[in-house]
Design an enzyme around this catalytic site. Sequence first.
Site, mmCIF file in Angstrom:
data_model
loop_
_atom_site.group_PDB
_atom_site.id
_atom_site.type_symbol
_atom_site.label_atom_id
_atom_site.label_comp_id
_atom_site.label_asym_id
_atom_site.label_seq_id
_atom_site.Cartn_x
_atom_site.Cartn_y
_atom_site.Cartn_z
ATOM 1 N N CYS A 34 5.934 -0.475 7.496
ATOM 2 C CA CYS A 34 5.403 0.802 6.887
ATOM 3 C C CYS A 34 6.837 1.181 6.000
ATOM 4 O O CYS A 34 7.868 1.332 6.444
ATOM 5 C CB CYS A 34 5.183 1.876 7.855
ATOM 6 S SG CYS A 34 4.748 3.541 7.081
ATOM 7 N N LEU A 35 6.515 1.733 4.583
ATOM 8 C CA LEU A 35 7.453 2.241 3.706
ATOM 9 C C LEU A 35 8.406 3.501 4.267
ATOM 10 O O LEU A 35 9.356 3.866 3.918
ATOM 11 C CB LEU A 35 7.141 2.481 2.479
ATOM 12 C CG LEU A 35 6.392 1.084 1.641
ATOM 13 C CD1 LEU A 35 5.863 1.326 0.426
ATOM 14 C CD2 LEU A 35 7.619 0.043 1.510
ATOM 15 N N HIS A 95 -2.375 7.141 7.506
ATOM 16 C CA HIS A 95 -1.452 8.164 7.171
ATOM 17 C C HIS A 95 -2.290 9.258 6.342
ATOM 18 O O HIS A 95 -1.760 10.578 6.627
ATOM 19 C CB HIS A 95 -0.893 7.435 5.588
ATOM 20 C CG HIS A 95 0.320 6.673 5.850
ATOM 21 N ND1 HIS A 95 1.392 6.986 6.567
ATOM 22 C CD2 HIS A 95 0.589 5.253 5.679
ATOM 23 C CE1 HIS A 95 2.233 5.998 6.667
ATOM 24 N NE2 HIS A 95 1.791 4.944 6.222
ATOM 25 N N HIS A 115 -4.529 1.264 7.977
ATOM 26 C CA HIS A 115 -3.122 1.703 7.732
ATOM 27 C C HIS A 115 -3.013 2.798 6.978
ATOM 28 O O HIS A 115 -2.498 4.071 7.573
ATOM 29 C CB HIS A 115 -1.982 0.511 7.547
ATOM 30 C CG HIS A 115 -0.664 0.940 7.515
ATOM 31 N ND1 HIS A 115 0.367 0.602 8.467
ATOM 32 C CD2 HIS A 115 0.044 1.878 6.724
ATOM 33 C CE1 HIS A 115 1.566 1.239 8.178
ATOM 34 N NE2 HIS A 115 1.369 1.947 7.224
ATOM 35 N N GLU A 116 -3.483 2.870 5.924
ATOM 36 C CA GLU A 116 -3.331 3.994 4.863
ATOM 37 C C GLU A 116 -4.163 5.078 5.110
ATOM 38 O O GLU A 116 -3.765 6.012 4.822
ATOM 39 C CB GLU A 116 -3.633 3.430 3.309
ATOM 40 C CG GLU A 116 -2.761 2.050 2.853
ATOM 41 C CD GLU A 116 -1.289 2.426 2.848
ATOM 42 O OE1 GLU A 116 -0.600 3.505 3.121
ATOM 43 O OE2 GLU A 116 -0.469 1.245 3.253
ATOM 44 N N GLN A 157 2.735 10.100 2.098
ATOM 45 C CA GLN A 157 3.824 9.354 1.936
ATOM 46 C C GLN A 157 4.824 10.010 1.099
ATOM 47 O O GLN A 157 6.070 9.970 1.244
ATOM 48 C CB GLN A 157 3.807 7.872 2.249
ATOM 49 C CG GLN A 157 3.299 7.250 3.359
ATOM 50 C CD GLN A 157 3.273 5.730 3.059
ATOM 51 O OE1 GLN A 157 2.217 5.131 2.569
ATOM 52 N NE2 GLN A 157 4.195 5.053 3.588
ATOM 53 N N GLY A 175 0.739 -1.152 -0.055
ATOM 54 C CA GLY A 175 -0.209 -0.048 0.087
ATOM 55 C C GLY A 175 0.755 1.456 0.177
ATOM 56 O O GLY A 175 1.886 0.981 0.460
HETATM 57 O O1 K1U Z 1 2.006 2.332 3.982
HETATM 58 C C1 K1U Z 1 2.787 1.674 3.956
HETATM 59 O O2 K1U Z 1 3.797 2.257 4.204
HETATM 60 C C2 K1U Z 1 2.975 0.393 3.012
HETATM 61 C C3 K1U Z 1 2.807 -0.781 3.978
HETATM 62 C C4 K1U Z 1 1.622 -1.222 4.217
HETATM 63 C C5 K1U Z 1 0.976 -2.311 5.273
HETATM 64 C C6 K1U Z 1 1.810 -3.113 5.643
HETATM 65 C C7 K1U Z 1 1.570 -4.361 6.376
HETATM 66 C C8 K1U Z 1 0.244 -3.864 7.258
HETATM 67 C C9 K1U Z 1 -0.482 -2.911 7.004
HETATM 68 C C10 K1U Z 1 0.133 -1.933 6.058
HETATM 69 C C11 K1U Z 1 3.822 -1.786 3.546
HETATM 70 O O3 K1U Z 1 3.526 -2.212 2.359
HETATM 71 S S1 K1U Z 1 4.978 -2.324 4.616
HETATM 72 C C12 K1U Z 1 6.113 -3.509 3.487
HETATM 73 C C13 K1U Z 1 5.186 -4.929 3.430
HETATM 74 O O4 K1U Z 1 5.058 -5.152 2.211
HETATM 75 C C14 K1U Z 1 4.632 -6.089 4.378
HETATM 76 C C15 K1U Z 1 5.060 -5.630 5.624
HETATM 77 C C16 K1U Z 1 4.447 -6.294 6.577
HETATM 78 C C17 K1U Z 1 3.429 -7.378 6.168
HETATM 79 C C18 K1U Z 1 3.151 -7.526 4.793
HETATM 80 C C19 K1U Z 1 3.722 -6.524 3.756
HETATM 81 ZN ZN ZN Z 2 2.723 3.181 6.080
#
Ligand code: K1U
Ligand code: ZN
Length: 169
Positions: free
Chosen positions: A92-93, A138, A134-135, A51, A46
């Site tokens: 989170c990125l 943000h 989560h998004e 961001q 996401g």
């Molecule tokens: O918003 C962001 O920074 C993106 C984030 C989204 C997210 C991941 C996990 C749970 C809720 C929201 C990411 O993509 S982090 C990297 C990722 O691919 C990931 C990390 C943990 C679990 C699954 C994916």
């Molecule tokens: Zn995030």
Amino acid sequence: MALLPILTYPDRRLHTVAKPVADVDARIAQLVRDMLDTMYDASGIGLAASQVDVHERVIVIDVSQKRNEPLVLVNPEMVWTSVETHLNEEGCLSVPGIYDGVIRHDAVHVHALDAQGQGRVIEAQELLAVCIQHEMDHLMGKVFVEYLSPLKRNRIKTKMLKAQREDTR
Ligand code: K1U
Ligand code: ZN
């Protein structure tokens, strides 16, 4: 393909509250394309416009295994949340390398516009529901580490600032 720079915690711009998109026009279509490119390049599931320092209510998501089912949410509004909640591991990125547990609703219903400005209703469960919550945080200027204890959050802040100092050396 255009990759947008992703703001990293504790950048204060991540705490800006996003404004609604007035028109889903060519500028938003380009922003959505660039955000999808950026999310796929960073291996995220996401990305919120906040961001990439654009403070408008735009989210892109793809939780599919094959990474070929993009979901675009413009002006998303949460209209229903389940009573049931779960502790989920999140990343989170904007906080690279940090993963921790956050309690989220198991299921959510969201009204939004797509990249063409068409209204959509999304009924989400499991990872999609977690990612949408989560998004949407943000867009409200909230980063997932703010759910953690002050001790953990301060440790993360110190670690991020140290990594950023080392990167600019
Ligand atoms: O918003 C962001 O920074 C993106 C984030 C989204 C997210 C991941 C996990 C749970 C809720 C929201 C990411 O993509 S982090 C990297 C990722 O691919 C990931 C990390 C943990 C679990 C699954 C994916
Ligand atoms: Zn995030």
